[in-house]
Design a protein around this motif. Structure first.
Motif, PDB file in Angstrom:
ATOM      1  N   VAL A 143      23.741 -23.687 -32.424  1.00 57.40           N
ATOM      2  CA  VAL A 143      23.859 -25.058 -31.943  1.00 57.40           C
ATOM      3  C   VAL A 143      23.551 -25.045 -30.452  1.00 57.40           C
ATOM      4  O   VAL A 143      23.328 -23.979 -29.875  1.00 57.40           O
ATOM      5  N   GLU A 144      23.570 -26.191 -29.827  1.00 56.93           N
ATOM      6  CA  GLU A 144      23.198 -26.237 -28.415  1.00 56.93           C
ATOM      7  C   GLU A 144      24.176 -25.486 -27.528  1.00 56.93           C
ATOM      8  O   GLU A 144      23.782 -24.841 -26.573  1.00 56.93           O
ATOM      9  N   LYS A 145      25.451 -25.569 -27.855  1.00 50.83           N
ATOM     10  CA  LYS A 145      26.416 -24.835 -27.058  1.00 50.83           C
ATOM     11  C   LYS A 145      26.346 -23.350 -27.411  1.00 50.83           C
ATOM     12  O   LYS A 145      26.338 -22.972 -28.577  1.00 50.83           O
ATOM     13  N   MET A 146      26.328 -22.525 -26.374  1.00 50.64           N
ATOM     14  CA  MET A 146      26.138 -21.084 -26.534  1.00 50.64           C
ATOM     15  C   MET A 146      27.077 -20.440 -27.557  1.00 50.64           C
ATOM     16  O   MET A 146      28.288 -20.417 -27.373  1.00 50.64           O
ATOM     17  N   ASP A 147      26.504 -19.905 -28.607  1.00 49.91           N
ATOM     18  CA  ASP A 147      27.230 -19.135 -29.622  1.00 49.91           C
ATOM     19  C   ASP A 147      28.452 -19.858 -30.191  1.00 49.91           C
ATOM     20  O   ASP A 147      29.450 -19.216 -30.544  1.00 49.91           O
ATOM     21  N   ALA A 148      28.342 -21.174 -30.287  1.00 51.93           N
ATOM     22  CA  ALA A 148      29.510 -21.950 -30.724  1.00 51.93           C
ATOM     23  C   ALA A 148      29.348 -22.528 -32.130  1.00 51.93           C
ATOM     24  O   ALA A 148      30.173 -23.297 -32.590  1.00 51.93           O
ATOM     25  N   GLY A 149      28.270 -22.164 -32.817  1.00 50.46           N
ATOM     26  CA  GLY A 149      27.999 -22.746 -34.122  1.00 50.46           C
ATOM     27  C   GLY A 149      28.931 -22.271 -35.226  1.00 50.46           C
ATOM     28  O   GLY A 149      29.693 -21.323 -35.057  1.00 50.46           O
ATOM     29  N   ALA A 150      28.846 -22.940 -36.353  1.00 50.63           N
ATOM     30  CA  ALA A 150      29.687 -22.600 -37.500  1.00 50.63           C
ATOM     31  C   ALA A 150      29.356 -21.201 -38.014  1.00 50.63           C
ATOM     32  O   ALA A 150      28.193 -20.809 -38.078  1.00 50.63           O
ATOM     33  N   ILE A 151      30.418 -20.479 -38.385  1.00 52.98           N
ATOM     34  CA  ILE A 151      30.280 -19.099 -38.836  1.00 52.98           C
ATOM     35  C   ILE A 151      29.978 -19.038 -40.324  1.00 52.98           C
ATOM     36  O   ILE A 151      30.643 -19.683 -41.131  1.00 52.98           O
ATOM     37  N   TYR A 152      28.960 -18.256 -40.677  1.00 51.07           N
ATOM     38  CA  TYR A 152      28.652 -18.041 -42.094  1.00 51.07           C
ATOM     39  C   TYR A 152      29.416 -16.830 -42.617  1.00 51.07           C
ATOM     40  O   TYR A 152      30.245 -16.905 -43.481  1.00 51.07           O
ATOM     41  N   LEU A 153      29.098 -15.669 -42.045  1.00 51.12           N
ATOM     42  CA  LEU A 153      29.742 -14.435 -42.499  1.00 51.12           C
ATOM     43  C   LEU A 153      30.120 -13.577 -41.290  1.00 51.12           C
ATOM     44  O   LEU A 153      29.533 -13.698 -40.216  1.00 51.12           O
ATOM     45  N   GLN A 154      31.076 -12.695 -41.515  1.00 48.50           N
ATOM     46  CA  GLN A 154      31.554 -11.844 -40.428  1.00 48.50           C
ATOM     47  C   GLN A 154      32.040 -10.528 -41.002  1.00 48.50           C
ATOM     48  O   GLN A 154      32.545 -10.497 -42.116  1.00 48.50           O
ATOM     49  N   ASP A 155      31.849  -9.439 -40.225  1.00 50.65           N
ATOM     50  CA  ASP A 155      32.334  -8.141 -40.679  1.00 50.65           C
ATOM     51  C   ASP A 155      32.804  -7.358 -39.459  1.00 50.65           C
ATOM     52  O   ASP A 155      32.174  -7.408 -38.405  1.00 50.65           O
ATOM     53  N   ALA A 156      33.903  -6.639 -39.620  1.00 50.33           N
ATOM     54  CA  ALA A 156      34.487  -5.910 -38.494  1.00 50.33           C
ATOM     55  C   ALA A 156      34.456  -4.411 -38.731  1.00 50.33           C
ATOM     56  O   ALA A 156      34.460  -3.957 -39.869  1.00 50.33           O
ATOM     57  N   ILE A 157      34.387  -3.651 -37.626  1.00 45.58           N
ATOM     58  CA  ILE A 157      34.543  -2.199 -37.736  1.00 45.58           C
ATOM     59  C   ILE A 157      35.466  -1.720 -36.617  1.00 45.58           C
ATOM     60  O   ILE A 157      35.603  -2.393 -35.585  1.00 45.58           O
ATOM     61  N   LEU A 158      36.092  -0.560 -36.831  1.00 48.17           N
ATOM     62  CA  LEU A 158      36.946   0.014 -35.797  1.00 48.17           C
ATOM     63  C   LEU A 158      36.075   0.746 -34.791  1.00 48.17           C
ATOM     64  O   LEU A 158      35.051   1.326 -35.140  1.00 48.17           O
ATOM     65  N   LEU A 159      36.495   0.716 -33.525  1.00 51.20           N
ATOM     66  CA  LEU A 159      35.734   1.416 -32.494  1.00 51.20           C
ATOM     67  C   LEU A 159      36.191   2.868 -32.402  1.00 51.20           C
ATOM     68  O   LEU A 159      37.372   3.160 -32.533  1.00 51.20           O
ATOM     69  N   ALA A 160      35.254   3.768 -32.158  1.00 46.81           N
ATOM     70  CA  ALA A 160      35.601   5.158 -31.893  1.00 46.81           C
ATOM     71  C   ALA A 160      36.167   5.229 -30.477  1.00 46.81           C
ATOM     72  O   ALA A 160      35.889   4.369 -29.650  1.00 46.81           O
ATOM     73  N   CYS A 161      36.950   6.273 -30.180  1.00 47.67           N
ATOM     74  CA  CYS A 161      37.568   6.337 -28.861  1.00 47.67           C
ATOM     75  C   CYS A 161      36.538   6.626 -27.779  1.00 47.67           C
ATOM     76  O   CYS A 161      36.758   6.354 -26.615  1.00 47.67           O
TER      77      CYS A 161
END
Length: 313
Positions: A143-161
């Motif tokens: 959308v026009e506002k930076m990275d503010a659009g509706a979310i379709y899908l999302q996936d998370a991962i853990l960070l290594a140290c």
RNA sequence: CGCGGGGUGGAGCAGUCUGGUAGCUCGCAAGGCUCAUAACCUUGAGGUCCCGGGUUCAAAUCCCGGCCCCGCAA
């Protein structure tokens, strides 16, 4: 099963090229690619086409690299491709409303954070700099506002140290490509339920500048260590030793405590290159003096005439 | 023609300006010492000073050409 969509892809660096490759391997047809124009870069200021450009060319996909995107000519090119959707991955420019609304399904973006956190140009880097335990990828409608659009899908991962922005990006790229394909499939099937972002949870991940890499020894050892990781591979971290630029490629928190003021070398012997911060001691593990090769601390110390009490910064 | 630094035993560096016996911190080998272990001491091996040409009585050092590495910038 369903129909084959004509897709336009917009992107520039290697991660975008990798994503484009996966998109091409999917069921749809990439009918056109938009990328940034060649710019002089590297030693010698030679110009070279960005990764996406090279990939598209090798695949025989039509490519345009417009200097300006707010022109009727460029819009005509996009319209002529008649995309059902425009996929945007690290293109490097803000898109005007006319482009956002050009395709029936608009513009689909792959963003490398768990939106609404870390909106902006450097999401992976800020995820690390802020010491998050997990990172992720989000697909969303632009959308026009930076990275503010509706979310379709999302996936998370853990960070290594010892995660760096580079290593995190490498992990997230294939995940993002997978989400991208799943998102397009969901859009076709009408099974996707876009979620509006919670504005109150939004945080920013502003674009990094070269100067951000200058180490401020008045920060704590914990902060500095995270920033060193967050700035790999760009812009890198650096300080000064006797007036010369000293890059810090790798560092970790030293377990020992030492008296001293921020920026003071408290130990430079064998493989220990320890520097005092405002809070705690940090061990520089891989450094590079200007014009020199990058070296493990142990090698660096053999040639550098430094001793405890000398000062960085 | 974007600007600049560098290539010296196995590693990292000094020496180059002001040409005259190859040096430092390590590593390696052998021996020794110690209540002292980030150990220490002694001795030793190991170098076409990136390559090619030039200047000179003499070149790591000065001049020309080449190859390779790197910092800035983007």
């Amino acid at each position: 099963m369903s129909t084959n969509w004509p897709i336009v892809f917009m992107g520039t660096p290697q991660i975008a090229a990798d994503t484009l490759e996966r998109l091409c391997a999917g069921p749809d047809t990439v009918v056109g690619v938009v990328t940034q124009p060649d710019r002089p870069s590297g030693r010698g200021q030679k110009t070279a086409p960005p990764p996406v450009h090279r990939f598209a060319e090798a695949r025989g996909i039509p490519v345009v690299a417009p200097e300006k995107i707010r022109t009727p000519e460029f819009l005509d090119v996009l319209r002529a491709w008649q995309p059902m959707i425009i996929v945007v991955v690290a293109y490097g420019r803000i898109l005007p409303k006319t482009i956002l609304e050009l395709a029936p399904h608009g513009c689909l973006n792959v963003h490398y954070s768990l939106l609404p956190k870390y909106r902006g140009a450097a999401p992976a880097a800020w995820t690390i700099i802020n010491g998050e335990l997990q990172g992720g990828v989000t697909t969303m409608r632009l959308v026009e506002k930076m990275d503010a659009g509706a979310i379709y899908l999302q996936d998370a991962i853990l960070l290594a140290c010892d995660e760096t922005t580079g290593s995190l990006q490498k992990k997230l790229t294939p995940i993002g490509a997978r989400l991208l394909l799943e998102t397009i499939r969901g859009l076709k099937q009408g099974t996707l339920r876009p979620q509006e972002q919670e504005e109150a949870q939004a945080t920013l991940a502003p674009i990094l500048k070269k100067e951000d890499g200058l180490i401020d020894w008045r920060r704590s050892a914990v902060e500095i260590e995270r920033r060193v990781r967050g700035f790999v591979p760009w812009p890198g971290s650096y300080t000064y030793l006797a007036g010369k630029l000293l890059k810090v490629h790798r560092a970790k928190i030293a377990s020992s405590e030492f008296a001293g003021s921020p920026g003071e070398i408290v130990r430079a012997h064998a493989d220990a290159f320890w520097v005092r911060t405002s809070s705690g001691v940090i061990a520089l593990e891989e450094v590079q003096l200007e014009n020199k090769k990058r070296l493990p601390a142990a090698e660096f110390i053999k040639g550098a005439r430094i001793k405890a009490g000398d000062r960085l910064g």
